[in-house]
Design an enzyme around this catalytic site. Structure first.
Site, short mmCIF file in Angstrom:
data_model
loop_
_atom_site.label_atom_id
_atom_site.label_comp_id
_atom_site.label_asym_id
_atom_site.label_seq_id
_atom_site.Cartn_x
_atom_site.Cartn_y
_atom_site.Cartn_z
N ASP A 69 0.77 -1.25 0.00
CA ASP A 69 0.00 0.00 0.00
C ASP A 69 0.81 1.31 0.00
OD1 ASP A 69 -1.50 -2.15 0.87
OD2 ASP A 69 -2.18 -1.21 2.70
N GLU A 95 -10.41 -2.34 4.70
CA GLU A 95 -9.05 -1.84 4.94
C GLU A 95 -8.91 -0.43 4.35
OE1 GLU A 95 -6.35 -5.84 4.99
OE2 GLU A 95 -6.72 -5.07 3.00
C1 FRU Z 1 -3.80 -3.66 2.79
C2 FRU Z 1 -3.14 -4.11 4.08
C3 FRU Z 1 -3.49 -3.16 5.21
C4 FRU Z 1 -2.34 -3.33 6.15
C5 FRU Z 1 -1.18 -3.56 5.21
C6 FRU Z 1 -0.15 -4.52 5.72
O1 FRU Z 1 -3.19 -4.12 1.63
O2 FRU Z 1 -3.52 -5.42 4.38
O3 FRU Z 1 -4.74 -3.39 5.79
O4 FRU Z 1 -2.14 -2.24 6.99
O5 FRU Z 1 -1.72 -4.05 4.00
O6 FRU Z 1 0.97 -4.53 4.91
#
Ligand code: FRU
Length: 523
Positions: free
Chosen positions: A47, A229
């Site tokens: 992300d 998320e």
């Molecule tokens: C989304 C996610 C978030 C988390 C991160 C962990 O892709 O799963 O929810 O904070 O990636 O790398």
């Protein structure tokens, strides 16, 4: 000896400052390396995080694992750019610590020094993120994700974690993460939105350190095929009418329209504490159905930049160009994954209701090179209409009359006979991308597939704006109303475009093919 000293000297005064160029050309030779999309120099990325504009720099932090090309203990990688296209890689900003890995989050500029972190007139940049305790997760407790903060007084180059972390303690909710913070001017408070299992939670604070619960949203609305998320919340004004609304983005995994990860949105009102879905919009997204920011397979966890100057006024978005179904196994060697093109987001409304419009930012334009124009004409179906050579990067803008039946598409093809089709199916009122035969797909049974995007609104024509990079296609159909992003891994770059259609001929209203230049690795 003397020679050595001379070389060291020349290096230090910049005469041999070839490292950047070397990196850029090495990157052009790496198979599947995108040429104008952000990628980490090496290793694993997911992300985008902490996107904030400050003193002429767009900051991009990102979920990063520097020791492997698969996901692991999360850090925040860091890059800056004057234009969101040319990026300079900076050292890692945040490392895991005793409270856990550094998961996704956001960053704000604390102009009024509400935190008191500012010193000697230096304005603090504050990062708000999730601490993910691996020990807690392994031990099977529920409260292993908590919200924490850190600050920087030197434009994000060095960071101090707050000694009072975490600032929001988990009350016992298994998925409790990805804070996005905004300043709510009317209530003169900071607002935090983050994902909590299958909904979002909202909190407010005077100083980013002490937070009070405000409300939650989402249990009864939208897609619920997976965990929620990376939410975002911002106000938008519809240009034509001046109407102001609040837009909430929520990523969901799995449960996307074509499987796996995707980002949905909601339109409503927000008073600083509670988000109320617009009553018309509520009818469109009863629990189990959703409106999507991008209906392709590869745009996830996207959020928008904070602190964009009012004189600019744009809402600027960036997503992670992958999907958790196969992100960790895509066939790149040195690094894994890229970001989407940065995009503007706008809100619009017609008789069918509110909808988001996404378009590539104007900062992409300087990459444009040679242009080939097509005037209105009839094409024979299955005819080759364009051939192009390295660097095989292309912007295509074409408007077709809506065919009487069947479908119309552009095929991007390489010398190996691999191809990806981008088109419109008339009866279904759907845009589509077919990457079934677009190259290597052995790594996941969920990769080679045909993806569709609902576009059941009134159309005058089929308008395709397409950005092709080495390993991705982004379709902004109908002026950005229907968006699809798909990645692929062909053996060789695509170099031919042909027209496919069910009807015997195809009526073009106009078209341009614009060759794009690589952005290179740095400024
Ligand atoms: C989304 C996610 C978030 C988390 C991160 C962990 O892709 O799963 O929810 O904070 O990636 O790398």
């Amino acid at each position: 000896m003397k020679f050595k000293i001379l070389v060291v000297l020349l290096f230090s005064i910049g005469i041999f400052s070839c490292t950047e160029k070397e990196t850029a050309s090495a990157k052009m030779d790496e198979q599947h390396r995108p040429q104008y999309h952000f990628t980490p120099d090496s290793m694993w990325m997911n992300d985008p995080n902490g996107m904030v504009f400050f003193e002429g720099e767009y900051h991009l932090f990102y979920q990063y694992y520097p020791d492997s090309t698969v996901w692991g203990p999360m850090h925040w990688g860091h890059a800056v750019s004057p234009d969101m296209i040319h990026w300079e890689h900076l050292p890692i900003a945040l490392y895991p610590d005793s409270l856990g890995y550094i998961f996704s989050g956001s960053a704000v500029i604390d102009i009024n020094n509400t935190t008191g972190f500012g010193r000697d007139g230096k304005v603090p940049m504050v990062a708000i993120f999730t601490h993910h305790s691996m020990e807690g997760e392994k031990a099977g407790v529920l409260d292993y994700q908590n919200q924490s903060i850190a600050y920087s007084l030197d434009k994000g180059r060095s960071w101090t974690k707050y000694e009072g972390n975490p600032v929001i303690k988990n009350p016992g909710i298994k998925d409790f993460r990805d804070p996005k913070v905004l300043w709510h001017e009317e209530s003169k408070k900071w607002v935090m939105i983050f994902a909590a299992a299958d909904r979002v939670r909202l909190y407010h604070s005077p100083d980013l350190k002490s937070w009070e619960f405000s409300s939650e949203f989402g249990a009864e609305f939208g897609g619920h095929g997976g965990v929620w998320e990376c939410p975002d919340l911002f106000s938008m004004t519809i240009t034509e009418t001046g109407e102001q609304k609040w837009v909430m983005l929520v990523s969901i995994n799995p449960g996307g329209p074509n499987g796996g990860s995707a980002t949905q949105y909601f339109v409503g009102d927000f008073d600083g504490k509670e988000f109320k879905l617009d009553s018309g919009f509520a009818k469109e997204v009863p629990k189990g159905s959703a409106k999507w920011v991008d209906q392709g397979k590869d745009n996830y966890a996207g959020v928008t930049w904070s602190n964009i100057p009012e004189t600019d006024g744009r809402r600027l978005f960036l997503g992670w160009m992958s999907n958790w179904q196969y992100a960790t196994v895509v066939p790149t060697k040195k690094w894994r994954s890229a970001m989407t093109l940065p995009r503007t987001m706008d809100l619009a409304k017609d008789s069918t209701g509110y909808y988001l419009i996404s378009k590539p930012v104007k900062e992409v334009a300087p990459l444009e090179g040679e242009v080939t124009n097509f005037s209105a004409q009839k094409f024979d179906r299955d005819s080759v209409i364009f051939q192009f050579a390295e660097p095989n990067l292309l912007k295509v803008d074409m408007e077709f009359e809506i065919p009487a039946s069947g479908m119309i598409a552009l095929r991007f093809l390489n010398d190996e006979g691999e191809y990806v089709d981008v088109g419109y199916a008339v009866a279904d009122q759907q845009y589509f991308i077919d990457r079934t035969f677009a190259g290597n797909s052995d790594f996941s049974k969920e990769f080679a597939d045909f993806h569709t995007a609902e576009a059941d609104y009134k159309k005058e024509s089929v308008r395709l704006l397409i950005y092709l990079d080495v390993a991705s296609i982004e379709l902004f159909a109908d002026d950005g109303r229907t968006v699809m992003t798909d990645i692929f891994f062909p053996k060789k770059p695509f170099n031919t475009v042909s027209v496919l259609a069910s009807e015997s001929d195809v009526n073009l209203k106009f078209g341009t093919f614009t060759k794009l230049k690589p952005a290179g690795s740095g400024k």
